[in-house]
Write a protein that holds these residues in place. Structure first.
Motif, PDB file in Angstrom:
ATOM      1  N   UNK A  31       0.841  -1.195   0.000  1.00  0.00           N
ATOM      2  CA  UNK A  31       0.000   0.000   0.000  1.00  0.00           C
ATOM      3  C   UNK A  31       0.878   1.248   0.000  1.00  0.00           C
ATOM      4  N   UNK A  32       0.373   2.253  -0.685  1.00  0.00           N
ATOM      5  CA  UNK A  32       0.995   3.570  -0.651  1.00  0.00           C
ATOM      6  C   UNK A  32       0.031   4.472   0.102  1.00  0.00           C
ATOM      7  N   UNK A 125      10.446   4.390   1.350  1.00  0.00           N
ATOM      8  CA  UNK A 125       9.323   5.319   1.482  1.00  0.00           C
ATOM      9  C   UNK A 125       8.756   5.753   0.130  1.00  0.00           C
ATOM     10  N   UNK A 126       9.591   5.771  -0.918  1.00  0.00           N
ATOM     11  CA  UNK A 126       9.111   6.173  -2.251  1.00  0.00           C
ATOM     12  C   UNK A 126      10.004   5.565  -3.330  1.00  0.00           C
ATOM     13  N   UNK A 127       9.889   4.252  -3.553  1.00  0.00           N
ATOM     14  CA  UNK A 127      10.721   3.622  -4.583  1.00  0.00           C
ATOM     15  C   UNK A 127      10.464   4.258  -5.956  1.00  0.00           C
ATOM     16  N   UNK A 132       7.139   6.367 -10.517  1.00  0.00           N
ATOM     17  CA  UNK A 132       6.857   6.346 -11.956  1.00  0.00           C
ATOM     18  C   UNK A 132       5.465   5.774 -12.222  1.00  0.00           C
ATOM     19  N   UNK A 133       5.158   4.672 -11.577  1.00  0.00           N
ATOM     20  CA  UNK A 133       3.882   3.982 -11.805  1.00  0.00           C
ATOM     21  C   UNK A 133       2.680   4.862 -11.446  1.00  0.00           C
ATOM     22  N   UNK A 145       1.029  11.872  -2.480  1.00  0.00           N
ATOM     23  CA  UNK A 145       0.746  10.446  -2.675  1.00  0.00           C
ATOM     24  C   UNK A 145       1.458   9.571  -1.648  1.00  0.00           C
ATOM     25  N   UNK A 146       2.729   9.889  -1.363  1.00  0.00           N
ATOM     26  CA  UNK A 146       3.525   9.034  -0.479  1.00  0.00           C
ATOM     27  C   UNK A 146       3.510   9.504   0.966  1.00  0.00           C
TER      28      UNK A 146
END
Length: 189
Positions: A31-32, A125-127, A132-133, A145-146
């Motif tokens: 989950x993000x 925390x934000x790959x 990108x996705x 978002x993150x």
């Protein structure tokens, strides 16, 4: 989050990225935004907020770190984190950082260990492949978002841009990036 004093080796970066993905897969983190609290819970780590400490223990904890730290005693790994002076976003970062120390099996807190744990938290925390996705266009999108601090979102966007430049040259995802996308496929459309 601070800039790294020295650059880790490419092998170290790749190893840490693989460890992050391994943890995400092992504990079904998909989950993000990524929650250090959730990961710690699934790893059965004890989370101890500074607000739960006696005055004497709080003073000692603040002497160790204004953000947080981990210790191991009686075979249990415990993460202490500052919920008094730090907002949720900073607490989450701190917990991911401390999980990095644990996963990377650090026995000390030297500059190298701190840089490795910082990179672990930054990647977890934000790959970039997830940035990108989700189609993030700038730091503000990553911030929203993150659910990370705006300062962290700036660093994350810079890292994403570097990743994207490399990706655009090679048009190849790594095996661990493919595994991460597969893990998140249901939650990111």
């Amino acid at each position: 989050m601070s800039k790294y004093k020295w650059k880790l080796s490419n092998e170290t970066y790749e190893f840490i990225k693989g460890e992050v993905i391994h943890i995400f897969e092992k504990y079904s983190i998909k989950c993000i935004p990524v929650s250090g609290f959730e990961i710690a819970s699934k790893m059965k780590l004890s989370l101890l907020p500074y607000s739960s400490l006696s005055k004497k223990k709080l003073e000692a904890a603040m002497t160790v770190s204004r953000d947080g730290f981990f210790i191991e005693f009686d075979g249990r790994e415990c993460i202490y984190y500052n919920d008094i002076e730090r907002c949720y976003k900073r607490q989450n970062w701190t917990i991911l950082h401390e999980i990095g120390h644990i996963v990377l099996d650090h026995s000390g807190y030297g500059e190298l260990e701190e840089d490795e744990a910082n990179f672990f938290a930054k990647y977890a925390i934000a790959p970039p492949v997830l940035v990108h996705k989700v189609g993030a266009k700038g730091p503000h999108d990553i911030y929203e978002i993150f659910d990370i601090s705006f300062e962290a979102s700036i660093y994350s966007f810079e890292y994403y841009c570097s990743w994207k430049a490399h990706y655009n040259m090679t048009k190849r995802l790594t095996a661990y990036e493919k595994r991460l996308l597969a893990l998140y496929s249901a939650s990111i459309q």
